[in-house]
Design a protein around this motif. Structure first.
Motif, PDB file in Angstrom:
ATOM      1  N   LYS A  55      24.710  29.763 -54.699  1.00 47.98           N
ATOM      2  CA  LYS A  55      24.773  29.091 -55.993  1.00 47.98           C
ATOM      3  C   LYS A  55      23.502  29.282 -56.815  1.00 47.98           C
ATOM      4  N   ASN A  56      22.377  29.523 -56.130  1.00 46.45           N
ATOM      5  CA  ASN A  56      21.097  29.721 -56.812  1.00 46.45           C
ATOM      6  C   ASN A  56      20.772  28.558 -57.748  1.00 46.45           C
ATOM      7  N   ASN A  57      20.595  27.366 -57.215  1.00 50.50           N
ATOM      8  CA  ASN A  57      20.233  26.190 -57.994  1.00 50.50           C
ATOM      9  C   ASN A  57      18.712  26.057 -58.057  1.00 50.50           C
ATOM     10  N   PHE A  58      18.206  25.686 -59.252  1.00 51.77           N
ATOM     11  CA  PHE A  58      16.767  25.590 -59.451  1.00 51.77           C
ATOM     12  C   PHE A  58      16.426  24.311 -60.206  1.00 51.77           C
ATOM     13  N   ASP A  59      15.215  23.809 -59.964  1.00 48.34           N
ATOM     14  CA  ASP A  59      14.738  22.599 -60.622  1.00 48.34           C
ATOM     15  C   ASP A  59      13.231  22.723 -60.761  1.00 48.34           C
ATOM     16  N   GLY A  60      12.736  22.703 -62.021  1.00 45.69           N
ATOM     17  CA  GLY A  60      11.301  22.853 -62.190  1.00 45.69           C
ATOM     18  C   GLY A  60      10.890  22.835 -63.642  1.00 45.69           C
ATOM     19  N   LYS A  61       9.735  23.416 -63.922  1.00 49.67           N
ATOM     20  CA  LYS A  61       9.137  23.416 -65.255  1.00 49.67           C
ATOM     21  C   LYS A  61       9.195  24.820 -65.850  1.00 49.67           C
ATOM     22  N   LEU A  62       9.705  24.897 -67.073  1.00 48.56           N
ATOM     23  CA  LEU A  62       9.836  26.178 -67.767  1.00 48.56           C
ATOM     24  C   LEU A  62       8.851  26.212 -68.934  1.00 48.56           C
ATOM     25  N   LYS A  63       8.101  27.297 -69.030  1.00 55.69           N
ATOM     26  CA  LYS A  63       7.160  27.467 -70.140  1.00 55.69           C
ATOM     27  C   LYS A  63       7.341  28.851 -70.745  1.00 55.69           C
ATOM     28  N   THR A  64       7.318  28.892 -72.074  1.00 56.04           N
ATOM     29  CA  THR A  64       7.490  30.162 -72.790  1.00 56.04           C
ATOM     30  C   THR A  64       6.462  30.261 -73.897  1.00 56.04           C
ATOM     31  N   GLU A  65       5.920  31.451 -74.071  1.00 57.90           N
ATOM     32  CA  GLU A  65       5.004  31.729 -75.173  1.00 57.90           C
ATOM     33  C   GLU A  65       5.546  32.900 -75.981  1.00 57.90           C
ATOM     34  N   PHE A 107      25.311  23.479 -63.711  1.00 60.95           N
ATOM     35  CA  PHE A 107      25.177  23.659 -65.152  1.00 60.95           C
ATOM     36  C   PHE A 107      23.707  23.539 -65.522  1.00 60.95           C
ATOM     37  N   ILE A 108      23.378  23.922 -66.763  1.00 57.23           N
ATOM     38  CA  ILE A 108      21.983  23.971 -67.210  1.00 57.23           C
ATOM     39  C   ILE A 108      21.628  22.694 -67.962  1.00 57.23           C
ATOM     40  N   THR A 109      20.484  22.123 -67.610  1.00 63.32           N
ATOM     41  CA  THR A 109      19.939  20.980 -68.329  1.00 63.32           C
ATOM     42  C   THR A 109      18.490  21.275 -68.694  1.00 63.32           C
ATOM     43  N   LEU A 110      18.163  21.139 -69.984  1.00 54.63           N
ATOM     44  CA  LEU A 110      16.793  21.259 -70.462  1.00 54.63           C
ATOM     45  C   LEU A 110      16.396  19.914 -71.054  1.00 54.63           C
ATOM     46  N   ASP A 111      15.474  19.232 -70.396  1.00 53.17           N
ATOM     47  CA  ASP A 111      14.996  17.931 -70.871  1.00 53.17           C
ATOM     48  C   ASP A 111      13.529  18.025 -71.259  1.00 53.17           C
ATOM     49  N   ASN A 112      13.112  17.052 -72.080  1.00 52.22           N
ATOM     50  CA  ASN A 112      11.707  16.979 -72.511  1.00 52.22           C
ATOM     51  C   ASN A 112      11.233  18.304 -73.109  1.00 52.22           C
ATOM     52  N   ILE A 113      12.112  18.927 -73.891  1.00 50.41           N
ATOM     53  CA  ILE A 113      11.737  20.169 -74.577  1.00 50.41           C
ATOM     54  C   ILE A 113      10.660  19.855 -75.615  1.00 50.41           C
ATOM     55  N   LEU A 114       9.619  20.642 -75.624  1.00 47.72           N
ATOM     56  CA  LEU A 114       8.557  20.486 -76.609  1.00 47.72           C
ATOM     57  C   LEU A 114       8.191  21.863 -77.150  1.00 47.72           C
ATOM     58  N   ILE A 115       8.282  22.001 -78.462  1.00 52.97           N
ATOM     59  CA  ILE A 115       7.910  23.251 -79.129  1.00 52.97           C
ATOM     60  C   ILE A 115       6.805  22.934 -80.122  1.00 52.97           C
ATOM     61  N   LEU A 122       3.870  30.692 -80.609  1.00 54.59           N
ATOM     62  CA  LEU A 122       4.650  29.474 -80.406  1.00 54.59           C
ATOM     63  C   LEU A 122       4.738  29.170 -78.916  1.00 54.59           C
ATOM     64  N   ASN A 123       4.519  27.901 -78.559  1.00 57.17           N
ATOM     65  CA  ASN A 123       4.586  27.469 -77.172  1.00 57.17           C
ATOM     66  C   ASN A 123       5.815  26.594 -76.957  1.00 57.17           C
ATOM     67  N   PHE A 124       6.545  26.890 -75.883  1.00 56.28           N
ATOM     68  CA  PHE A 124       7.764  26.155 -75.544  1.00 56.28           C
ATOM     69  C   PHE A 124       7.652  25.698 -74.101  1.00 56.28           C
ATOM     70  N   SER A 125       7.968  24.421 -73.853  1.00 52.97           N
ATOM     71  CA  SER A 125       7.983  23.921 -72.482  1.00 52.97           C
ATOM     72  C   SER A 125       9.163  22.974 -72.316  1.00 52.97           C
ATOM     73  N   ALA A 126       9.680  22.887 -71.084  1.00 55.47           N
ATOM     74  CA  ALA A 126      10.827  22.018 -70.821  1.00 55.47           C
ATOM     75  C   ALA A 126      10.977  21.803 -69.333  1.00 55.47           C
ATOM     76  N   ASP A 127      11.617  20.687 -68.985  1.00 55.48           N
ATOM     77  CA  ASP A 127      12.067  20.475 -67.610  1.00 55.48           C
ATOM     78  C   ASP A 127      13.410  21.173 -67.462  1.00 55.48           C
ATOM     79  N   PHE A 128      13.464  22.154 -66.569  1.00 57.13           N
ATOM     80  CA  PHE A 128      14.656  22.998 -66.428  1.00 57.13           C
ATOM     81  C   PHE A 128      15.353  22.685 -65.115  1.00 57.13           C
ATOM     82  N   LYS A 129      16.663  22.489 -65.202  1.00 60.54           N
ATOM     83  CA  LYS A 129      17.451  22.253 -63.992  1.00 60.54           C
ATOM     84  C   LYS A 129      18.763  23.024 -64.104  1.00 60.54           C
ATOM     85  N   TYR A 130      19.079  23.760 -63.048  1.00 63.53           N
ATOM     86  CA  TYR A 130      20.373  24.422 -62.964  1.00 63.53           C
ATOM     87  C   TYR A 130      21.035  24.016 -61.653  1.00 63.53           C
ATOM     88  N   VAL A 131      21.971  23.083 -61.746  1.00 60.66           N
ATOM     89  CA  VAL A 131      22.787  22.664 -60.611  1.00 60.66           C
ATOM     90  C   VAL A 131      24.223  22.616 -61.123  1.00 60.66           C
TER      91      VAL A 131
END
Length: 465
Positions: free
Chosen positions: A213-223, A260-268, A249-258
């Motif tokens: 299933k490849n489920n992941f839970d963690g912090k995502l950061k993008t520049e 389905f995809i959930t992005l919480d606390n997105i900050l740009i 531009l800086n992007f960060s979020a709490d990323f969870k894929y179980v």
């Protein structure tokens, strides 16, 4: 003295072993063993077909070199390669591992079907010491990743995938590391990175149900260093993106894929976008939710003040791009922006509430306050017939300083600027690609009532009554 003699004997034995192997590789014609080798490399689900020559090479390590190979799953081609090298201490071993694939085309959708039908342990064996050189990956719907070069290595407790590739002419670097993998196929030490000249994506977290299933839970950061690549990566035919100045531009979020995809606390955050907060839930076959709130966006800073004409024509660009197929999904969407700077003026209290159900977008509110003490509100629905999308709704417009509003949008034609200052009207609105029609207009201009129709095609007003 004894140790020296023993070492010399060992070296002699090793050299003799390689000489014998070299002689065997030149004397024995391995093509006569084609059926045997195919049988040994074929598993219950995977079929190996060797259409070219078979060679046994000694250096750098003993390996079979198979030419013109097709690997299939249920008669569907997973990979067709000019060359596949099968290595290891025993290259005839009945396992599909220690492979190098050269100059090949790989069908990801068929590979994914195989992975979903297989157990985890079998998947892991496939990932053991797999090298790709100049491999094109077919993604379905015409998508393709070109010129993939890299390695996948799995050692039981550690997994590494490290690749270079080209996607839509954009060079990418991809790296995935899983450490301390448990027997339950879980890891609390997962790092993922994808990088190009214009952006970097990093993920740090944990994973479970790996290789299935490849489920992941963690912090995502993008520049992001530049936005123009978005038009290439995502087929965005939006001219304005090409005008955006280089924007860090800086992007960060709490990323969870179980499931389905959930992005919480997105900050740009960037120089021109302040404190954009959001949450996104993408649930297959269920309702998706997207919430966005922003303190401020400086469009002049994004596009450059010398390009204000681009912003004045942005609505016309929206008309020309109003031809997208409406996705067959369900979405609740809300956006609130406190302040948007456009042409050195402020648009405040931008609000958009909409939902998508059964291919119909319902806009329950699109409102904002614009320069010239101007307020507008739109409600309506967007549907898609067999030919094109269409928006049908209602527009309410009120301006206490209409001349200032016209100057702000770049319309300084005396025919309109002399109309008056206080304007209030209500109308039906229809938008189709390249056209906007305001019909059944009823309003008041400087205490004088009026009614009529407004017809806009691209940048030309074709009819005003």
């Amino acid at each position: 003295m004894f140790s020296i003699i023993k070492r010399n004997k060992l070296i002699t034995a090793i050299l003799l072993f390689f000489v014998i192997l070299y002689g065997v590789s030149k004397v024995v014609h391995f093509n006569q063993y084609r059926s045997f080798i195919e049988e040994q490399l074929t598993t219950e689900d995977l079929e190996f077909k060797i259409n070219g020559n078979i060679e046994f090479e000694i250096f750098p390590m003993p390996h079979l070199e198979l030419n013109d190979v097709v690997v299939s799953y249920k008669d569907e081609t997973i990979v067709s390669a000019d060359k596949i090298r099968k290595g290891g201490l025993n290259p005839f071993k009945h396992e599909v591992q220690n492979l190098t694939i050269v100059n090949a085309t790989l069908n990801y959708s068929i590979l994914n079907q195989y992975i979903e039908s297989s157990d985890q342990q079998q998947n892991v064996k496939l990932l053991t010491k797999l090298k790709l050189k100049n491999v094109d990956v077919l993604l379905g719907a015409g998508g393709k990743i070109n010129n993939v070069k890299g390695v996948i290595d799995y050692t039981g407790k550690k997994f590494i995938a490290d690749f270079d590739a080209i996607y839509k002419r954009v060079p990418l670097q991809f790296q995935l590391k899983l450490a301390n993998i448990t027997p339950e196929m879980a890891s609390k030490d997962v790092t993922f990175k994808i990088k190009s000249d214009d952006f970097t994506v990093n993920f740090v977290g944990e994973g479970f149900d790996l290789f299935s299933k490849n489920n992941f839970d963690g912090k995502l950061k993008t520049e992001f260093q530049n936005f123009t690549f978005l038009t290439t990566l995502f087929n965005l035919d939006i001219e304005e993106l090409s005008y955006i100045d280089n924007e860090n531009l800086n992007f960060s979020a709490d990323f969870k894929y179980v499931d389905f995809i959930t992005l919480d606390n997105i900050l740009i955050d960037s120089a021109n976008i302040k404190n954009l907060k959001s949450s996104i839930n993408i649930t297959p076959n269920l309702r998706n939710v997207i919430d966005i709130s922003v303190d401020s966006i400086d469009m002049d800073g994004l596009f450059g003040t010398e390009r204000s004409e681009v912003m004045r024509n942005s609505f016309l660009s929206l008309l020309s791009n109003f031809n997208r197929t409406i996705p067959d999904t369900e979405v609740d969407f809300s956006a609130e922006i406190k302040n948007i700077k456009i042409n050195n003026q402020n648009v405040t209290d931008f609000t958009l509430y909409a939902d998508l159900v059964n291919g119909i977008i319902t806009v329950s509110e699109l409102s904002m306050i614009m320069p010239g003490d101007t307020a507008t509100k739109v409600i309506g629905i967007i549907s898609h017939n067999d030919i094109r999308p269409i928006f049908e709704g209602e527009l309410n417009f009120a301006s206490n300083k209409f001349n200032e509003f016209l100057t702000w949008i770049g319309n300084e034609n005396e025919q309109y600027t002399k109309l008056g200052n206080d304007l209030l009207f209500k109308s039906e609105v229809i938008i189709i690609p390249h056209r906007m029609i305001l019909s059944d207009i009823k309003g008041v201009l400087d205490n004088k009532t009026f009614q009529g129709k407004y017809y806009l095609k691209d940048s030309n007003v074709r009819g005003v009554n």
